[in-house]
Design a protein around this motif. Structure first.
Motif, PDB file in Angstrom:
ATOM      1  N   SER A  91    -106.847   3.751  -4.730  1.00  0.00           N
ATOM      2  CA  SER A  91    -106.176   3.400  -3.484  1.00  0.00           C
ATOM      3  C   SER A  91    -104.681   3.544  -3.712  1.00  0.00           C
ATOM      4  O   SER A  91    -104.222   3.611  -4.854  1.00  0.00           O
ATOM      5  N   THR A  92    -103.939   3.623  -2.632  1.00  0.00           N
ATOM      6  CA  THR A  92    -102.484   3.729  -2.755  1.00  0.00           C
ATOM      7  C   THR A  92    -101.836   2.648  -1.906  1.00  0.00           C
ATOM      8  O   THR A  92    -102.386   2.232  -0.883  1.00  0.00           O
ATOM      9  N   TYR A  93    -100.677   2.218  -2.355  1.00  0.00           N
ATOM     10  CA  TYR A  93     -99.902   1.229  -1.599  1.00  0.00           C
ATOM     11  C   TYR A  93     -98.460   1.270  -2.055  1.00  0.00           C
ATOM     12  O   TYR A  93     -98.135   1.823  -3.100  1.00  0.00           O
ATOM     13  N   ARG A  94     -97.617   0.689  -1.259  1.00  0.00           N
ATOM     14  CA  ARG A  94     -96.194   0.593  -1.614  1.00  0.00           C
ATOM     15  C   ARG A  94     -95.838  -0.879  -1.746  1.00  0.00           C
ATOM     16  O   ARG A  94     -96.110  -1.668  -0.860  1.00  0.00           O
ATOM     17  N   ASP A  95     -95.255  -1.216  -2.885  1.00  0.00           N
ATOM     18  CA  ASP A  95     -94.820  -2.584  -3.169  1.00  0.00           C
ATOM     19  C   ASP A  95     -93.565  -2.446  -4.022  1.00  0.00           C
ATOM     20  O   ASP A  95     -93.659  -2.140  -5.215  1.00  0.00           O
ATOM     21  N   GLN A  96     -92.401  -2.646  -3.397  1.00  0.00           N
ATOM     22  CA  GLN A  96     -91.147  -2.402  -4.101  1.00  0.00           C
ATOM     23  C   GLN A  96     -90.999  -3.292  -5.328  1.00  0.00           C
ATOM     24  O   GLN A  96     -90.519  -2.839  -6.368  1.00  0.00           O
ATOM     25  N   ALA A  97     -91.439  -4.536  -5.242  1.00  0.00           N
ATOM     26  CA  ALA A  97     -91.330  -5.428  -6.407  1.00  0.00           C
ATOM     27  C   ALA A  97     -92.167  -4.890  -7.572  1.00  0.00           C
ATOM     28  O   ALA A  97     -91.735  -4.931  -8.726  1.00  0.00           O
ATOM     29  N   LYS A  98     -93.349  -4.361  -7.284  1.00  0.00           N
ATOM     30  CA  LYS A  98     -94.215  -3.803  -8.327  1.00  0.00           C
ATOM     31  C   LYS A  98     -93.603  -2.518  -8.881  1.00  0.00           C
ATOM     32  O   LYS A  98     -93.648  -2.273 -10.091  1.00  0.00           O
ATOM     33  N   ILE A  99     -93.038  -1.693  -8.004  1.00  0.00           N
ATOM     34  CA  ILE A  99     -92.375  -0.468  -8.456  1.00  0.00           C
ATOM     35  C   ILE A  99     -91.223  -0.827  -9.392  1.00  0.00           C
ATOM     36  O   ILE A  99     -91.058  -0.221 -10.453  1.00  0.00           O
ATOM     37  N   ASP A 100     -90.438  -1.839  -9.020  1.00  0.00           N
ATOM     38  CA  ASP A 100     -89.334  -2.296  -9.874  1.00  0.00           C
ATOM     39  C   ASP A 100     -89.858  -2.726 -11.241  1.00  0.00           C
ATOM     40  O   ASP A 100     -89.250  -2.436 -12.278  1.00  0.00           O
ATOM     41  N   GLU A 101     -90.996  -3.418 -11.250  1.00  0.00           N
ATOM     42  CA  GLU A 101     -91.594  -3.892 -12.508  1.00  0.00           C
ATOM     43  C   GLU A 101     -92.067  -2.734 -13.381  1.00  0.00           C
ATOM     44  O   GLU A 101     -91.911  -2.753 -14.600  1.00  0.00           O
ATOM     45  N   LEU A 102     -92.649  -1.706 -12.759  1.00  0.00           N
ATOM     46  CA  LEU A 102     -93.236  -0.589 -13.493  1.00  0.00           C
ATOM     47  C   LEU A 102     -92.214   0.479 -13.887  1.00  0.00           C
ATOM     48  O   LEU A 102     -92.464   1.275 -14.796  1.00  0.00           O
ATOM     49  N   TRP A 103     -91.097   0.514 -13.217  1.00  0.00           N
ATOM     50  CA  TRP A 103     -90.123   1.596 -13.354  1.00  0.00           C
ATOM     51  C   TRP A 103     -89.545   1.699 -14.761  1.00  0.00           C
ATOM     52  O   TRP A 103     -89.252   0.706 -15.409  1.00  0.00           O
ATOM     53  N   ASN A 104     -89.405   2.944 -15.222  1.00  0.00           N
ATOM     54  CA  ASN A 104     -88.560   3.222 -16.378  1.00  0.00           C
ATOM     55  C   ASN A 104     -87.823   4.531 -16.092  1.00  0.00           C
ATOM     56  O   ASN A 104     -88.249   5.315 -15.243  1.00  0.00           O
ATOM     57  N   GLU A 105     -86.748   4.737 -16.763  1.00  0.00           N
ATOM     58  CA  GLU A 105     -85.851   5.851 -16.446  1.00  0.00           C
ATOM     59  C   GLU A 105     -86.510   7.222 -16.559  1.00  0.00           C
ATOM     60  O   GLU A 105     -86.061   8.170 -15.929  1.00  0.00           O
ATOM     61  N   SER A 106     -87.581   7.352 -17.326  1.00  0.00           N
ATOM     62  CA  SER A 106     -88.243   8.660 -17.443  1.00  0.00           C
ATOM     63  C   SER A 106     -88.843   9.113 -16.110  1.00  0.00           C
ATOM     64  O   SER A 106     -89.063  10.302 -15.908  1.00  0.00           O
ATOM     65  N   PHE A 107     -89.081   8.182 -15.194  1.00  0.00           N
ATOM     66  CA  PHE A 107     -89.642   8.545 -13.885  1.00  0.00           C
ATOM     67  C   PHE A 107     -88.639   9.309 -13.028  1.00  0.00           C
ATOM     68  O   PHE A 107     -89.010   9.903 -12.018  1.00  0.00           O
ATOM     69  N   LYS A 108     -87.369   9.303 -13.432  1.00  0.00           N
ATOM     70  CA  LYS A 108     -86.355  10.038 -12.656  1.00  0.00           C
ATOM     71  C   LYS A 108     -86.641  11.538 -12.630  1.00  0.00           C
ATOM     72  O   LYS A 108     -86.169  12.237 -11.748  1.00  0.00           O
ATOM     73  N   ALA A 109     -87.420  12.028 -13.579  1.00  0.00           N
ATOM     74  CA  ALA A 109     -87.784  13.449 -13.564  1.00  0.00           C
ATOM     75  C   ALA A 109     -88.560  13.783 -12.288  1.00  0.00           C
ATOM     76  O   ALA A 109     -88.474  14.890 -11.768  1.00  0.00           O
ATOM     77  N   TRP A 110     -89.315  12.825 -11.778  1.00  0.00           N
ATOM     78  CA  TRP A 110     -90.116  13.042 -10.567  1.00  0.00           C
ATOM     79  C   TRP A 110     -89.466  12.403  -9.343  1.00  0.00           C
ATOM     80  O   TRP A 110     -89.712  12.831  -8.225  1.00  0.00           O
ATOM     81  N   PHE A 111     -88.689  11.370  -9.583  1.00  0.00           N
ATOM     82  CA  PHE A 111     -88.045  10.646  -8.492  1.00  0.00           C
ATOM     83  C   PHE A 111     -86.550  10.511  -8.797  1.00  0.00           C
ATOM     84  O   PHE A 111     -86.084   9.459  -9.228  1.00  0.00           O
ATOM     85  N   PRO A 112     -85.766  11.599  -8.587  1.00  0.00           N
ATOM     86  CA  PRO A 112     -84.355  11.598  -8.972  1.00  0.00           C
ATOM     87  C   PRO A 112     -83.503  10.561  -8.233  1.00  0.00           C
ATOM     88  O   PRO A 112     -82.427  10.200  -8.702  1.00  0.00           O
ATOM     89  N   LYS A 113     -84.005  10.034  -7.106  1.00  0.00           N
ATOM     90  CA  LYS A 113     -83.254   9.009  -6.374  1.00  0.00           C
ATOM     91  C   LYS A 113     -83.430   7.630  -7.005  1.00  0.00           C
ATOM     92  O   LYS A 113     -82.834   6.663  -6.566  1.00  0.00           O
ATOM     93  N   GLY A 114     -84.291   7.545  -8.006  1.00  0.00           N
ATOM     94  CA  GLY A 114     -84.494   6.272  -8.684  1.00  0.00           C
ATOM     95  C   GLY A 114     -85.611   5.437  -8.084  1.00  0.00           C
ATOM     96  O   GLY A 114     -86.353   5.892  -7.211  1.00  0.00           O
ATOM     97  N   LYS A 115     -85.695   4.207  -8.540  1.00  0.00           N
ATOM     98  CA  LYS A 115     -86.811   3.339  -8.162  1.00  0.00           C
ATOM     99  C   LYS A 115     -86.807   2.931  -6.694  1.00  0.00           C
ATOM    100  O   LYS A 115     -87.823   2.456  -6.188  1.00  0.00           O
ATOM    101  N   ASP A 116     -85.702   3.145  -5.991  1.00  0.00           N
ATOM    102  CA  ASP A 116     -85.661   2.812  -4.568  1.00  0.00           C
ATOM    103  C   ASP A 116     -86.045   3.987  -3.674  1.00  0.00           C
ATOM    104  O   ASP A 116     -85.970   3.881  -2.444  1.00  0.00           O
ATOM    105  N   ASP A 117     -86.454   5.091  -4.281  1.00  0.00           N
ATOM    106  CA  ASP A 117     -86.881   6.273  -3.531  1.00  0.00           C
ATOM    107  C   ASP A 117     -88.051   5.881  -2.618  1.00  0.00           C
ATOM    108  O   ASP A 117     -89.081   5.397  -3.098  1.00  0.00           O
TER     109      ASP A 117
END
Length: 169
Positions: A91-117
């Protein structure tokens, strides 16, 4: 090989096997109901026993799991001879608090705008069942299986040198 695969309900054992395998192949069904696989970076298991991934909300996998939530995750580490296959529902969902928890800088390769994309969405796989194989790669383990087979005249059993189990919820 053994005719009977041991069954366990211990997801922690599965998570221990895959913890160092950073990439899984996620398989979904596409619009023609054909299998469609792609690599995904596993972030971490959740307390509820699910696996989480970050993806783009417009990706094909998001549309595919909305149409048919059955998925498979395949893990393989040839260096340590560890392999796992996980079947579950995505399933898919959007939860900014969870994204903030899971985020690390290597994800910028896919999401260059950062964790608030705003295109970031969480793909959650709830595990139905899994199977893993862990074969020690040492020469000593292989030699033990060979010698046992030669001495007894019986083929080596999985549990002689391998760890193999099904995990069911």
């Amino acid at each position: 090989m053994s005719d009977h695969t041991p069954v366990t309900h211990d997801l922690d054992k599965l998570f221990e096997k895959i913890k160092d395998v950073r990439i899984a192949m996620l398989t979904t069904f596409n619009e023609q109901h054909q299998l469609h696989s792609r690599p995904m970076g596993t972030i971490k298991p959740e307390a509820d026993g699910s696996l989480l991934f970050l993806t783009d909300k417009e990706s094909a996998k998001v549309f595919e799991v909305k149409k048919d939530s059955q998925v498979n995750l395949s893990y393989g580490d040839p260096g340590s001879n560890t392999y796992a296959s996980v079947t579950g529902r995505a399933s898919t969902y959007r939860d900014q608090a969870k994204i903030d928890e899971l985020w690390n800088e290597s994800f910028k390769a896919w999401f260059p705008k950062g964790k608030d994309d705003p295109s970031i969405t969480i793909l959650k796989v709830t595990i139905d069942q899994a199977e893993y194989w862990d074969t020690p790669s040492s020469l000593l383990s292989v030699a033990y299986g060979y010698v046992r087979s030669v001495l007894t005249g019986k083929k080596s059993e999985d549990n002689d040198v391998n760890e193999h189990a099904q995990v069911q919820r």
